[in-house]
Motif scaffolding. Structure first.
Motif, short mmCIF file in Angstrom:
data_model
loop_
_atom_site.label_atom_id
_atom_site.label_comp_id
_atom_site.label_asym_id
_atom_site.label_seq_id
_atom_site.Cartn_x
_atom_site.Cartn_y
_atom_site.Cartn_z
N UNK A 87 -57.44 -85.34 -98.79
CA UNK A 87 -59.05 -84.42 -99.45
C UNK A 87 -58.96 -84.37 -100.66
N UNK A 88 -57.74 -84.49 -101.06
CA UNK A 88 -58.35 -84.39 -102.79
C UNK A 88 -58.12 -84.88 -103.54
N UNK A 89 -59.29 -84.34 -104.58
CA UNK A 89 -60.06 -85.60 -105.37
C UNK A 89 -58.81 -85.25 -106.74
N UNK A 90 -58.07 -84.64 -106.78
CA UNK A 90 -57.68 -84.75 -108.17
C UNK A 90 -55.87 -85.33 -107.82
N UNK A 91 -55.69 -85.98 -106.87
CA UNK A 91 -54.24 -86.65 -106.69
C UNK A 91 -55.05 -87.83 -106.58
N UNK A 92 -54.60 -88.66 -107.52
CA UNK A 92 -54.58 -89.97 -107.32
C UNK A 92 -54.18 -90.88 -106.34
N UNK A 93 -54.85 -92.05 -105.76
CA UNK A 93 -55.77 -92.26 -104.42
C UNK A 93 -53.96 -92.90 -104.32
N UNK A 94 -53.59 -93.74 -105.33
CA UNK A 94 -52.38 -94.21 -105.25
C UNK A 94 -50.81 -93.35 -105.02
N UNK A 95 -51.09 -92.48 -105.59
CA UNK A 95 -50.03 -91.18 -105.57
C UNK A 95 -49.37 -90.39 -104.08
N UNK A 96 -50.76 -90.68 -103.48
CA UNK A 96 -50.88 -89.37 -102.90
C UNK A 96 -49.90 -90.13 -101.33
N UNK A 97 -49.79 -91.38 -101.15
CA UNK A 97 -48.54 -91.79 -99.55
C UNK A 97 -47.70 -91.09 -99.93
N UNK A 98 -46.55 -91.14 -101.71
CA UNK A 98 -45.36 -91.01 -101.71
C UNK A 98 -45.30 -89.30 -101.41
N UNK A 99 -46.27 -88.95 -101.97
CA UNK A 99 -46.37 -87.31 -101.74
C UNK A 99 -46.42 -86.97 -100.72
N UNK A 100 -46.99 -87.07 -99.69
CA UNK A 100 -47.24 -86.72 -98.46
C UNK A 100 -45.12 -86.41 -98.48
N UNK A 101 -44.82 -87.69 -98.43
CA UNK A 101 -43.78 -88.63 -98.18
C UNK A 101 -42.32 -87.65 -98.53
N UNK A 102 -42.96 -87.30 -100.05
CA UNK A 102 -41.80 -86.08 -100.60
C UNK A 102 -42.29 -85.22 -100.38
N UNK A 103 -43.19 -84.13 -99.90
CA UNK A 103 -43.51 -82.84 -99.92
C UNK A 103 -42.80 -82.29 -98.31
N UNK A 104 -42.99 -83.83 -96.99
CA UNK A 104 -42.13 -83.31 -95.58
C UNK A 104 -41.03 -83.24 -96.06
N UNK A 105 -40.18 -84.12 -96.81
CA UNK A 105 -38.71 -84.33 -97.33
C UNK A 105 -38.61 -82.69 -98.37
N UNK A 106 -39.67 -81.75 -98.39
CA UNK A 106 -38.53 -80.75 -99.37
C UNK A 106 -38.72 -79.86 -99.10
N UNK A 107 -39.87 -80.20 -97.41
CA UNK A 107 -39.84 -78.97 -96.29
C UNK A 107 -41.50 -78.49 -96.75
N UNK A 108 -42.17 -78.74 -97.43
CA UNK A 108 -43.34 -77.83 -98.28
C UNK A 108 -44.40 -78.56 -97.12
N UNK A 109 -44.46 -79.91 -96.16
CA UNK A 109 -45.62 -79.53 -95.57
C UNK A 109 -44.44 -79.74 -93.80
N UNK A 110 -44.83 -78.97 -93.27
CA UNK A 110 -44.17 -78.49 -91.89
C UNK A 110 -44.04 -79.20 -91.22
#
Length: 508
Positions: free
Chosen positions: A450-473
């Motif tokens: 939903x974020x409007x400050x994160x670029x659309x092209x960055x979101x898929x990698x950011x989701x994977x990264x946040x999962x990997x780091x444990x920031x997303x449950x």
């Protein structure tokens, strides 16, 4: 009726003799076992009556009218209660049941005349509040070996657990035998199809012959396991009468049906594992022998079903069934008959018939396996995972090996695939660490999307990264993945995110 203890067999041996995928016939007892908000027929009508009148007395008054030597006639009780409920709620437009009236009038505006009584039933049973979770997870694992399910229950528990297609009303007559739930008494998703009153049953019985023929075909070709019923249940007796009206009880065919027929009766705190012969008397036909087990050890039954090894998995049969349906539909579809599968184009639908010497083909490719990742994990489908050693997995592909290797420890390429997956995640982590302002990143997938400050092209990698780091449950990630469409699950971004989830959860 009596049990013959001299004719016994352990439940594991009994199920191991199945030659085909079993059909489950599920009754109210199963919903009562796993749902907090489930009711017997008596308890459901009593609950509705109390909600309407704030007293149990009205229910008891109706109940007393419909009792004979065989017990209470709940269809007649339901008929009287429906009449009273509909009238009282109609006459109190904005009272306690205002929301039922609102929905009733909305449906009427659309040309749908559905009883307020049945709308209320659908509301009572709509939520799934589970209990006995560990045992329920074992039940889910048996899914890979289940052909289809027949149920008299109104709730959607079985659809939620198995992911099978529900068939309601006339849809039952136009069904595929694998991957279906035959809801013969209706469903909360279509309140108008709920069968509960005397009038409902009369209409149902008028059409039952066609449904009977459909079910009879299942009973003749598959093992049938009844769960959630007692031996005295009319549903059991009706099914047996149906079968042995058409099949001579003394014939070889009848013996085949009997061998494949199992009634699981609940006996609190019992760890019994023995299946016994049971004689049952039904009016109009000779005494019938059936197989029965009385136990509280349902976990053992589920594990035995999950470990049943048959030549083809039920999952693959469901896929072939879908291909065959596409072939029958005609149109622009191309059908090829060949013993050289390598010569076919990817767009062609194929059913291969031949010997294993001429046909070398695995139905599951990497894309199919990743789309079915959670089903395979939940079912512990170790047989299906044997195909991994035969697949071509390119160096640039994302493939989640860690969870699969927990289930099938004989995959030869496990260590190589693990190292490849780790390396890809190291590259992802390094790339994302070079980005700025990661500390301000949302910690749920929904907020990232939903974020409007994160670029659309960055979101898929950011989701994977946040999962990997444990920031997303892991729970948030799993729910997100399961909500994706089939098209979304063939995209690289899904595969990358799934690999991050897989590594985070299973690399221990």
């Amino acid at each position: 009726m009596n049990d013959r203890e001299d004719m016994t067999m352990d439940i594991r041996e009994f199920i191991s003799k199945f030659k085909n995928h079993p059909v489950l016939f599920i009754g109210t007892g199963m919903s009562l076992r796993y749902l907090e908000n489930s009711f017997s027929w008596d308890a459901l009508l009593k609950r509705i009556s109390f909600d309407l009148t704030n007293s149990d007395e009205f229910f008891y008054d109706i109940k007393s009218k419909y009792h004979d030597e065989y017990g209470y006639k709940y269809d007649l009780i339901a008929s009287d209660l429906q009449k009273r409920f509909d009238e009282d709620v109609m006459n109190d437009r904005n009272g306690k049941f205002k929301y039922i009236n609102d929905e009733f009038y909305e449906l009427m505006d659309k040309g749908k005349n559905i009883s307020r009584f049945k709308i209320y039933i659908s509301k009572i049973l709509n939520e799934l509040d589970y209990k006995n979770i560990d045992e329920l997870n074992e039940f889910k694992k048996s899914r890979k070996n289940i052909s289809s399910i027949i149920t008299t229950n109104y709730d959607i528990m079985l659809e939620d657990i198995f992911g099978f297609k529900p068939l309601i009303g006339n849809d039952i007559l136009l069904s595929d035998p694998y991957g279906s739930i035959y809801k013969i008494h209706g469903c909360v998703t279509q309140p108008d199809k709920i069968i509960i009153t005397n009038q409902d049953y009369n209409k149902f019985n008028e059409k039952y012959e066609l449904i009977r023929a459909q079910l009879l075909s299942l009973f003749m070709h598959n093992p049938i396991i009844f769960m959630g019923y007692s031996i005295s249940d009319n549903n059991i007796k009706s099914i047996l009468k149906t079968i042995f009206t058409y099949v001579d009880p003394n014939s070889d065919e009848a013996e085949k049906v009997r061998r494949n027929f199992l009634l699981v009766e609940h006996e609190k705190d019992s760890d019994n594992t023995q299946v016994v012969d049971h004689d049952i008397d039904i009016q109009g036909i000779p005494t019938i022998k059936i197989n029965k087990i009385k136990t509280d050890n349902f976990t053992l039954i589920y594990k035995t079903l999950a470990n049943l090894q048959l030549p083809v998995s039920a999952m693959d049969i469901r896929k072939v069934q879908n291909v065959f349906r596409d072939i029958k539909s005609g149109g622009d579809i191309k059908v090829s008959i060949t013993d050289d599968l390598d010569s076919l184009k990817n767009s062609e639908k194929v059913i291969a018939v031949g010997s294993v010497n001429t046909i070398k083909y695995s139905f599951q490719n990497t894309s199919e396996i990743m789309k079915n990742y959670f089903k395979i994990i939940e079912e512990e489908n170790f047989q299906l995972l044997e195909v991994i050693d035969k697949l071509t997995i390119q160096s640039q592909q994302f493939f989640p090996i860690f969870g699969f290797s927990k289930i099938n420890k004989n995959i030869k390429r496990t260590e190589a695939l693990k190292e490849k997956q780790r390396e890809k995640m190291r590259v992802l982590e390094k790339t994302m660490m070079e980005k700025k302002n990661l500390k301000e990143t949302p910690n749920t997938i929904r907020e990232i999307l939903k974020s409007e400050t994160i670029g659309i092209s960055l979101k898929p990698n950011l989701i994977a990264y946040q999962i990997l780091k444990g920031n997303v449950t892991l729970e948030d990630a799993e729910n997100y993945f399961k909500s994706l469409s089939e098209e979304d699950k063939i995209k690289t971004e899904y595969r990358k995110q799934l690999c991050a989830y897989d590594l985070k959860k299973y690399d221990k």
